[in-house]
Design a protein around this motif. Structure first.
Motif, PDB file in Angstrom:
ATOM      1  N   ASP A 259       5.978   1.286  51.719  1.00 21.74           N
ATOM      2  CA  ASP A 259       6.487   0.805  53.006  1.00 21.74           C
ATOM      3  C   ASP A 259       7.315   1.875  53.725  1.00 21.74           C
ATOM      4  N   TRP A 260       6.804   3.112  53.718  1.00 23.08           N
ATOM      5  CA  TRP A 260       7.464   4.245  54.364  1.00 23.08           C
ATOM      6  C   TRP A 260       7.260   4.148  55.873  1.00 23.08           C
ATOM      7  N   LYS A 261       8.326   4.237  56.641  1.00 22.23           N
ATOM      8  CA  LYS A 261       8.256   4.058  58.098  1.00 22.23           C
ATOM      9  C   LYS A 261       8.581   5.333  58.877  1.00 22.23           C
ATOM     10  N   LYS A 262       8.898   6.403  58.187  1.00 22.01           N
ATOM     11  CA  LYS A 262       9.288   7.638  58.868  1.00 22.01           C
ATOM     12  C   LYS A 262       8.137   8.636  58.860  1.00 22.01           C
ATOM     13  N   ASP A 263       8.404   9.838  59.338  1.00 14.36           N
ATOM     14  CA  ASP A 263       7.376  10.867  59.442  1.00 14.36           C
ATOM     15  C   ASP A 263       6.989  11.437  58.088  1.00 14.36           C
ATOM     16  N   ILE A 264       5.795  12.028  58.063  1.00 12.04           N
ATOM     17  CA  ILE A 264       5.275  12.664  56.852  1.00 12.04           C
ATOM     18  C   ILE A 264       4.786  14.067  57.187  1.00 12.04           C
ATOM     19  N   ARG A 265       4.485  14.821  56.119  1.00  8.09           N
ATOM     20  CA  ARG A 265       3.944  16.171  56.286  1.00  8.09           C
ATOM     21  C   ARG A 265       3.103  16.501  55.055  1.00  8.09           C
ATOM     22  N   PHE A 266       2.104  17.348  55.261  1.00  6.94           N
ATOM     23  CA  PHE A 266       1.272  17.828  54.161  1.00  6.94           C
ATOM     24  C   PHE A 266       1.518  19.324  53.988  1.00  6.94           C
ATOM     25  N   ASP A 267       1.908  19.728  52.786  1.00  6.83           N
ATOM     26  CA  ASP A 267       2.162  21.127  52.466  1.00  6.83           C
ATOM     27  C   ASP A 267       1.218  21.584  51.356  1.00  6.83           C
ATOM     28  N   ILE A 268       1.038  22.889  51.278  1.00  9.20           N
ATOM     29  CA  ILE A 268       0.332  23.506  50.162  1.00  9.20           C
ATOM     30  C   ILE A 268       1.279  24.525  49.547  1.00  9.20           C
ATOM     31  N   VAL A 269       1.377  24.512  48.233  1.00 15.56           N
ATOM     32  CA  VAL A 269       2.152  25.530  47.524  1.00 15.56           C
ATOM     33  C   VAL A 269       1.199  26.269  46.594  1.00 15.56           C
ATOM     34  N   GLY A 270       1.097  27.562  46.818  1.00 14.62           N
ATOM     35  CA  GLY A 270       0.318  28.418  45.934  1.00 14.62           C
ATOM     36  C   GLY A 270       1.235  28.997  44.874  1.00 14.62           C
ATOM     37  N   VAL A 271       0.820  28.887  43.622  1.00 13.47           N
ATOM     38  CA  VAL A 271       1.576  29.446  42.496  1.00 13.47           C
ATOM     39  C   VAL A 271       0.723  30.583  41.943  1.00 13.47           C
ATOM     40  N   TYR A 272       1.270  31.780  41.983  1.00 10.10           N
ATOM     41  CA  TYR A 272       0.519  32.979  41.599  1.00 10.10           C
ATOM     42  C   TYR A 272       1.193  33.662  40.419  1.00 10.10           C
ATOM     43  N   ARG A 273       0.386  33.979  39.407  1.00  7.53           N
ATOM     44  CA  ARG A 273       0.889  34.744  38.265  1.00  7.53           C
ATOM     45  C   ARG A 273       0.231  36.114  38.310  1.00  7.53           C
ATOM     46  N   ASP A 274       1.061  37.158  38.322  1.00  3.17           N
ATOM     47  CA  ASP A 274       0.495  38.513  38.374  1.00  3.17           C
ATOM     48  C   ASP A 274       0.176  39.020  36.971  1.00  3.17           C
TER      49      ASP A 274
ATOM     50  N   VAL B  72      -5.313  12.727  52.553  1.00  2.00           N
ATOM     51  CA  VAL B  72      -4.832  11.860  53.638  1.00  2.00           C
ATOM     52  C   VAL B  72      -5.036  10.395  53.263  1.00  2.00           C
ATOM     53  N   LYS B  73      -6.186  10.095  52.677  1.00  2.00           N
ATOM     54  CA  LYS B  73      -6.465   8.714  52.266  1.00  2.00           C
ATOM     55  C   LYS B  73      -5.469   8.253  51.204  1.00  2.00           C
ATOM     56  N   ALA B  74      -5.208   9.086  50.215  1.00  2.00           N
ATOM     57  CA  ALA B  74      -4.235   8.739  49.174  1.00  2.00           C
ATOM     58  C   ALA B  74      -2.831   8.611  49.760  1.00  2.00           C
ATOM     59  N   ALA B  75      -2.482   9.503  50.685  1.00  2.00           N
ATOM     60  CA  ALA B  75      -1.166   9.443  51.325  1.00  2.00           C
ATOM     61  C   ALA B  75      -1.018   8.153  52.136  1.00  2.00           C
ATOM     62  N   ASP B  76      -2.076   7.759  52.844  1.00  2.00           N
ATOM     63  CA  ASP B  76      -2.037   6.498  53.597  1.00  2.00           C
ATOM     64  C   ASP B  76      -1.738   5.328  52.660  1.00  2.00           C
ATOM     65  N   HIS B  77      -2.366   5.331  51.503  1.00  2.00           N
ATOM     66  CA  HIS B  77      -2.142   4.266  50.526  1.00  2.00           C
ATOM     67  C   HIS B  77      -0.712   4.324  49.991  1.00  2.00           C
ATOM     68  N   TYR B  78      -0.221   5.523  49.711  1.00  2.00           N
ATOM     69  CA  TYR B  78       1.140   5.696  49.211  1.00  2.00           C
ATOM     70  C   TYR B  78       2.152   5.174  50.243  1.00  2.00           C
ATOM     71  N   ILE B  79       1.946   5.539  51.485  1.00  2.00           N
ATOM     72  CA  ILE B  79       2.839   5.104  52.577  1.00  2.00           C
ATOM     73  C   ILE B  79       2.863   3.580  52.665  1.00  2.00           C
ATOM     74  N   TYR B  80       1.688   2.996  52.597  1.00  2.00           N
ATOM     75  CA  TYR B  80       1.587   1.529  52.654  1.00  2.00           C
ATOM     76  C   TYR B  80       2.280   0.898  51.447  1.00  2.00           C
ATOM     77  N   GLU B  81       1.998   1.428  50.262  1.00  2.91           N
ATOM     78  CA  GLU B  81       2.552   0.896  49.018  1.00  2.91           C
ATOM     79  C   GLU B  81       4.076   0.964  48.999  1.00  2.91           C
TER      80      GLU B  81
ATOM     81  N   ASP C 224       7.798  11.848  43.325  1.00  2.00           N
ATOM     82  CA  ASP C 224       6.693  11.402  42.487  1.00  2.00           C
ATOM     83  C   ASP C 224       5.789  12.592  42.158  1.00  2.00           C
ATOM     84  N   SER C 225       5.020  12.447  41.083  1.00  2.98           N
ATOM     85  CA  SER C 225       4.044  13.464  40.686  1.00  2.98           C
ATOM     86  C   SER C 225       2.732  12.795  40.323  1.00  2.98           C
ATOM     87  N   ASN C 226       1.645  13.474  40.622  1.00  3.42           N
ATOM     88  CA  ASN C 226       0.310  13.058  40.206  1.00  3.42           C
ATOM     89  C   ASN C 226      -0.012  11.615  40.604  1.00  3.42           C
ATOM     90  N   TYR C 227       0.272  11.292  41.859  1.00  6.18           N
ATOM     91  CA  TYR C 227      -0.044   9.963  42.386  1.00  6.18           C
ATOM     92  C   TYR C 227      -1.543   9.883  42.640  1.00  6.18           C
TER      93      TYR C 227
END
Length: 118
Positions: free
Chosen positions: A88-103, A77-86, A28-31
């Motif tokens: 019905d995800w029962k497994k583990d989750i993780r939060f990542d950050i991706v930095g996109v850099y243009r030189d 975290v609040k949005a992720a909690d809602h997504y998980i509930y919506e 998904d994108s832009n949830y």
């Protein structure tokens, strides 16, 4: 749409493509939930991964991970909690950050911070 919004959406698409190339599955994108938006939702090795994408046209003002403050983390975290509930995800989750850099030459580089917070 403002140029920074266009850059952000392009960075999100580039990050999604880059993560898919690393074996992630794009879900998904832009949830949106309330005031929070999760840029990317991916699956990787049985985990549901919520990804915050930050675009920088240089590092003069800092790195991407420095722009995810405690307020932003709480919203994600609040949005992720809602997504998980919506979904019905029962497994583990993780939060990542991706930095996109243009030189200065226009080359794009990525910095991936797995399990960046919770």
């Amino acid at each position: 749409m403002a140029e920074h919004n266009d850059n952000g959406r392009l960075a999100e698409q580039m990050a999604a493509d880059w993560l898919v190339g690393k074996g992630y599955e794009h879900i998904d994108s832009n949830y949106r939930h309330g005031y929070a938006e999760i840029d990317l939702v991916m699956k990787h090795r049985g985990l549901l991964v919520f990804v915050e994408v930050k675009f920088r046209s240089g590092t003069g003002f800092g790195y991407a991970e420095e722009f995810v403050d405690s307020t932003k983390k709480k919203l994600l975290v609040k949005a992720a909690d809602h997504y998980i509930y919506e979904k019905d995800w029962k497994k583990d989750i993780r939060f990542d950050i991706v930095g996109v850099y243009r030189d200065r030459n226009g080359a794009v580089n990525f910095r991936h911070f797995e399990d960046a917070f919770y």
